[in-house]
Design a protein around this motif. Structure first.
Motif, PDB file in Angstrom:
ATOM      1  N   LEU A  66       2.674 -24.195 -23.537  1.00  0.00           N
ATOM      2  CA  LEU A  66       1.310 -23.717 -23.769  1.00  0.00           C
ATOM      3  C   LEU A  66       1.341 -22.203 -23.951  1.00  0.00           C
ATOM      4  O   LEU A  66       2.122 -21.496 -23.318  1.00  0.00           O
ATOM      5  CB  LEU A  66       0.410 -24.066 -22.583  1.00  0.00           C
ATOM      6  CG  LEU A  66       0.168 -25.544 -22.318  1.00  0.00           C
ATOM      7  CD1 LEU A  66      -0.671 -25.710 -21.050  1.00  0.00           C
ATOM      8  CD2 LEU A  66      -0.516 -26.212 -23.492  1.00  0.00           C
ATOM      9  N   SER A  67       0.481 -21.713 -24.804  1.00  0.00           N
ATOM     10  CA  SER A  67       0.360 -20.267 -24.978  1.00  0.00           C
ATOM     11  C   SER A  67      -0.380 -19.680 -23.775  1.00  0.00           C
ATOM     12  O   SER A  67      -1.024 -20.403 -23.009  1.00  0.00           O
ATOM     13  CB  SER A  67      -0.405 -19.949 -26.261  1.00  0.00           C
ATOM     14  OG  SER A  67      -1.762 -20.338 -26.124  1.00  0.00           O
ATOM     15  N   ALA A  68      -0.305 -18.380 -23.640  1.00  0.00           N
ATOM     16  CA  ALA A  68      -1.030 -17.718 -22.550  1.00  0.00           C
ATOM     17  C   ALA A  68      -2.527 -17.970 -22.674  1.00  0.00           C
ATOM     18  O   ALA A  68      -3.214 -18.180 -21.676  1.00  0.00           O
ATOM     19  CB  ALA A  68      -0.730 -16.218 -22.562  1.00  0.00           C
ATOM     20  N   LYS A  69      -3.048 -17.978 -23.892  1.00  0.00           N
ATOM     21  CA  LYS A  69      -4.482 -18.246 -24.098  1.00  0.00           C
ATOM     22  C   LYS A  69      -4.838 -19.666 -23.659  1.00  0.00           C
ATOM     23  O   LYS A  69      -5.864 -19.877 -23.018  1.00  0.00           O
ATOM     24  CB  LYS A  69      -4.854 -18.032 -25.560  1.00  0.00           C
ATOM     25  CG  LYS A  69      -6.307 -18.367 -25.859  1.00  0.00           C
ATOM     26  CD  LYS A  69      -6.947 -17.341 -26.726  1.00  0.00           C
ATOM     27  CE  LYS A  69      -8.365 -17.657 -27.112  1.00  0.00           C
ATOM     28  NZ  LYS A  69      -9.259 -17.970 -26.028  1.00  0.00           N
ATOM     29  N   GLU A  70      -3.995 -20.628 -23.997  1.00  0.00           N
ATOM     30  CA  GLU A  70      -4.254 -22.009 -23.575  1.00  0.00           C
ATOM     31  C   GLU A  70      -4.208 -22.138 -22.054  1.00  0.00           C
ATOM     32  O   GLU A  70      -5.045 -22.823 -21.465  1.00  0.00           O
ATOM     33  CB  GLU A  70      -3.230 -22.958 -24.207  1.00  0.00           C
ATOM     34  CG  GLU A  70      -3.425 -23.148 -25.697  1.00  0.00           C
ATOM     35  CD  GLU A  70      -2.286 -23.922 -26.333  1.00  0.00           C
ATOM     36  OE1 GLU A  70      -2.595 -24.851 -27.109  1.00  0.00           O
ATOM     37  OE2 GLU A  70      -1.102 -23.602 -26.067  1.00  0.00           O
ATOM     38  N   LEU A  71      -3.253 -21.468 -21.424  1.00  0.00           N
ATOM     39  CA  LEU A  71      -3.189 -21.488 -19.962  1.00  0.00           C
ATOM     40  C   LEU A  71      -4.466 -20.910 -19.362  1.00  0.00           C
ATOM     41  O   LEU A  71      -5.027 -21.459 -18.420  1.00  0.00           O
ATOM     42  CB  LEU A  71      -1.981 -20.694 -19.468  1.00  0.00           C
ATOM     43  CG  LEU A  71      -0.605 -21.316 -19.682  1.00  0.00           C
ATOM     44  CD1 LEU A  71       0.486 -20.307 -19.356  1.00  0.00           C
ATOM     45  CD2 LEU A  71      -0.456 -22.573 -18.849  1.00  0.00           C
TER      46      LEU A  71
END
Length: 136
Positions: A66-71
């Motif tokens: 997962l990307s940082a934004k998704e996290l």
């Protein structure tokens, strides 16, 4: 025999920082009901299991890559390797989450172990417990 068994039991118990971190999160956020926890690969490889998913009202997520934004968008809490948090791509996480705890695993023994043996004590995995900052 009893002394050796006790010693190895202590070493084994601190060899699972991911499991220790998840248990700590349950203690820290005991009264919370709207919790979505992301468990990264390092946490899962060091002791997190379905048996530790104790709160039926919480959502536990082990999705990888997962990307940082998704996290940030999907989770209220994160269990992450300290090494992964140091990367540049995790700057968004650093800005939007607070570290509320950590589990050092076997590296804790280095402080108290009088000898340089066993070798696995030289390398330790630190799992951080993060909570999304409250928006005011």
């Amino acid at each position: 025999n009893l002394v050796l068994t006790a010693g190895f039991t202590v070493i084994s118990s601190v060899n699972y920082p991911g499991g220790e971190a998840l248990q700590s999160l349950h203690n820290l956020e005991n009264g919370e009901s709207n919790v979505t926890v992301h468990l990264d690969v390092a946490a899962c490889q060091t002791g997190v299991s379905r048996f530790l998913e104790l709160n039926r009202n919480w959502k536990y997520d082990k999705t990888e890559n997962l990307s940082a934004k998704e996290l940030m968008d999907r989770h209220s809490h994160l269990l992450l390797s300290a090494e992964s948090l140091d990367s540049y791509k995790m700057r968004l996480i650093k800005d939007n989450f607070d570290v509320i705890g950590e589990s050092t695993g076997a590296s804790l023994l280095r402080k108290y172990w009088p000898l340089r043996f066993p070798r696995f004590l030289a390398a330790g995995q630190k799992i951080l417990i993060l909570r999304k900052k409250k928006v005011s």
